[in-house]
Write a protein that holds these residues in place. Structure first.
Motif: not given
Lengths: 554, 554
Positions: A10-11, A14, A141-143, A146, A177-178, A180-183
């Motif tokens: 994922l990173q 991105r 979104y967090f599970v 996302t 937040e969901a 940006a922090f999951k790439s």
């Protein structure tokens, strides 16, 4: 290491997307900021086929420039998008499906687009994943939902890309937040780029690209109700609510939704409720947007605290001058946060009161009508017993006692969930029905379950112009049905009541008529309203409230 | 204007407090940063008698320097504080009550301080407002328990006062947001002050003062379980959970709490569950702290996504190298957020599985025992049917059908809430009891209700070494009681079973023994564990996991 790179796809992806944008924009990309005419290039370079894309379509604030730009992409290059959004508010939100850029949707509320949404579903152009309540959608979104790309709206950015969302923060924090922090990649449209922001709501670290939109993002003044349009029936119902429920249960912490019914209650607090000696005893702490109709109650000192899901146009100066009541930043402007306000509505409020279109004989209610997929918004989250709650309050304990005494060995509290409806709604459609339209809609749209807004099991009271039915005290399905029929007036459901049983329920206090509450119907006049029109609200606010033009007739 | 100032008393008061600090510190205050030796002066100048003070006492991260400083204040000057905190973890958290600086407490969990807490309550030195589940407590921060002063902990600050909370963000965002935006004061202790932060988690605008603590804030590795200590009974129970519940309901989205029971399940995913062909079909999306016991399942490709409440010591490098699975920032370190992860556990998970100390004949469970006020933590929020949920999944629909068929006209889904206990716990105390200690504790501590962790009405399954009782399928209180007795083994409750009725329940699939599930008990050996000790976990992680010293015996 053997697994190098295998677990950071994922990173890596991105980085590839960011590199594509940088390459295409060249010197048009200044830090995180790019010019509006390059938006199509940025979206073409950012998006990939099949991406989950969250577009900020809130109850009020809309990332409208980005929504429009999405519809201008080349469906040969970008298609199969899975759209995530709180509210389907703009035509563009559905155009992307019509054009073939997106084909799947997970959402909460569709409001004015409900009819067209149903048509697109029928035509096979749009596949609904599920309809959610707001907090439920953010939770996913967090599970398992996302976003890969988030398209959000802010009031302003600085040159680093920090965002100021100001009073209309609404859904922005969990979306960003969901993602940006999951790439994922976050693109923000802003009304202006400034040197120094009034305050930072979203750090630049969480944002990839910023674009100044040609026009300020659209905001809908959804929570403004003109007191001039409040009827005397609504005033009578508001009196019953105040005396029969708010005072009866000592409801201090609560939520009000949109509508004239609850606006009437707000406008009766400083008059009728005050005359009953209820100041300081009810309705002091709110999870609520800054309703203009609440101004007289605030001025009368009824209200200690208001936390808001979003803001309301025209209330900016008033909020700034009443910072003891509202949540405001050091800069003086409001901070809203729908996720936290929904959590507050779920867990920190003793009562939800709302309206609906149809109620059946078990008390299930729905706003779904044939040919319209309207969605749920925040109601299910607040209009359900919060079974995870553990702190006590007089209202919660009393409701729990009424519901459980003699039925359960273990005591427990319960939320008050009040449905407030006139027995007939517009065009003489009965609000009470034998069978909800939701059943048929579920079949048409191939839903797993009928789209019920509030389940009968969770409803504590039904309030109509005929009286209050306390469903907590019912001890059988039959009693429940007769309690509902007993306040359903001249609708076929109401006319089908068993007269003796209804009188028995009344004798036991399960049904209460205005006269049982000691309410003189003749006093239910517009004289009771603390403000009778928009101008009165402005006056009550000491001139601080500035209603949007369409609400001004002076 | 007539009302000038009357409605901004909180802001004015904040200004006064900030001015007092500035005056006392003089040149010791550099922007927002002051030296640690002035902490008492800052707190004396900031605090006022009776303040609501939120101290960041999380499940893991502790604002320990600030907690200690509070105990050193002069109780003549500062007293009557109303403390708000998630977790009472440190002795200092109770010392403030002993000393007379604080007298009221609203909290969620007290863990190791539960016994002393009960004593202070008895002695009249500490008045408990209420015991909450985490998200419920944060919710009240935005309604009726808004902190006046918040004392929080971060990994680092820059010279402007921006905070980096890093992997252990935990509760910081809602605490700071509620305080900063209701004109309160936020003081942060940090481990270091740096020029450039890895990323910004909390903008400086939301923070008033920053102090570098003499030692890094304390973090408890709460979620690490040594596989060497997992028993074969736990392995048998894990097999039953996987085959009888996870596979049966196709549970993909879930939460696991702390404990060896669920660690055993995690360690059986790549072995036993894989042998049943369940990879990709169960346990793919998690709301869960980064449990080291999950490493083998992650490496086996079982796990798609993990969102965390907090972090876990030693997992930093592993998380960084597995960013596809975890939520990480652009800097590569994890972002946790307890509020959003609790929302995920409530609304986006199909199952909660946890343990308890006592279960009664209705299925109510409690961790309260006499003389200890332990609190709830996150369990009630996740171990309750989320009645506001509206999206469907196979697990949720099946549970709802089982619970409602033939009982309710309106279909509805339901969360799986599993209680997993051995029939006897430590010191041969039976886990099944006729009456919960919670009743007596409620009387002793004058609570409104017995402190029930999970209500029987919300429990779907009870799993012991004897089998699984599916309470969803029970159709009367008597069936429910016998289903519970039927898995209660040789406890007095288990011995009190009606043998014929229990066999009938078994015939109907309401009780399932291992053999009913096709599980050969002889295979329940430690050979099934994907990692048998800490070293195996390190090896599985390709050397990336670095266990805290106390877990290393090599």
């Amino acid at each position: 290491m053997a697994s190098e790179g295998r677990w950071n796809t994922l990173q890596t992806n991105r980085q590839q997307r960011l590199a594509r944008v940088a390459q295409i924009l060249g010197s048009d990309l200044q830090g995180r900021i790019f010019p509006q005419q390059r938006i199509k290039d940025v979206l073409h370079a950012t998006l990939e086929v099949g991406d989950r894309v969250c577009i900020e379509g809130n109850n009020q604030k809309q990332a409208d420039f980005l929504a429009k730009a999405l519809t201008q992409l080349d469906p040969q290059r970008i298609h199969g998008l899975h759209m995530l959004q709180s509210v389907l508010a703009l035509p563009e939100h559905l155009d992307v499906f019509e054009i073939g850029i997106a084909n799947k949707l997970d959402f909460s509320f569709s409001g004015p687009q409900a009819g067209r949404l149903a048509k697109l579903v029928s035509a096979g152009k749009l596949n609904i994943g599920a309809i959610h309540t707001y907090l439920e959608l953010y939770a996913r979104y967090f599970v398992d939902l996302t976003p890969r790309v988030a398209l959000v709206a802010a009031q302003a950015a600085d040159r680093h890309g920090n965002l100021y969302t100001g009073p209309n923060t609404e859904d922005t924090p969990p979306i960003v937040e969901a993602t940006a922090f999951k790439s994922g990649i976050v693109i923000a449209q802003v009304n202006e780029v400034v040197d120094v922001l009034p305050r930072i709501d979203i750090p630049a670290d969480w944002v990839n690209f910023v674009v100044q939109a040609p026009t300020p993002h659209y905001i809908e003044p959804l929570f403004t109700r003109d007191p001039a349009l409040i009827s005397e029936i609504q005033i009578l119902m508001a009196m019953m609510a105040i005396k029969g429920i708010y005072a009866e249960y000592e409801v201090k912490r609560l939520n009000h939704g949109i509508g004239f019914d609850t606006a009437a209650i707000e406008l009766l607090l400083p008059t009728y409720a005050a005359s009953l000696g209820l100041k300081g005893k009810i309705a002091s702490h709110w999870a609520l947007n800054p309703h203009p109709a609440l101004i007289p109650a605030i001025e009368a000192g009824f209200v200690t605290s208001v936390h808001s899901f979003g803001s309301e146009l025209g209330m900016e100066d008033y909020i700034r001058a009443r910072s003891d009541v509202f949540f405001v930043g050091a800069d003086g402007s409001m901070r809203s946060n729908r996720a936290m306000s929904q959590a507050a509505g779920h867990y920190a409020c003793d009562m939800f009161i709302g309206s609906t279109l149809q109620i059946d004989l078990q008390g299930n209610s729905s706003t779904a009508t044939l040919g319209r997929i309207a969605g749920f918004g925040g109601a299910p989250n607040m209009g359900a017993d919060a079974r995870g709650r553990r702190h006590a309050s007089p209202a919660w304990l009393k409701a729990g006692r009424e519901a459980r005494d003699g039925q359960y060995a273990m005591p427990r509290g319960q939320k008050l969930v009040v449905q407030m409806v006139e027995t007939f709604r517009e065009h003489m459609q009965p609000a009470f029905v034998e069978t909800l339209d939701a059943w048929q809609l579920a079949q048409q749209a191939k839903m797993e379950l009928p789209p019920v807004m509030i389940y009968g099991e969770d409803v504590s009271h039904i309030l109509t112009e005929e009286g209050i039915a306390n469903l907590l005290l019912c001890r059988s399905d039959e009693e429940r049905e007769q309690a509902i029929r007993g306040v359903a007036g001249y609708t076929p459901v109401g006319l089908g009541r068993d007269l003796r049983m209804v009188e028995n329920l009344r004798d036991r206090g399960i049904i209460k008529r205005p006269e049982d509450l000691g309410i003189d119907k003749r006093l239910a006049t517009r004289d009771l309203l603390a403000a009778k029109n928009m101008k009165d609200l402005v006056r009550a606010s000491e001139g601080l409230y500035q209603p949007p033009k369409r609400f001004r007739n002076w």
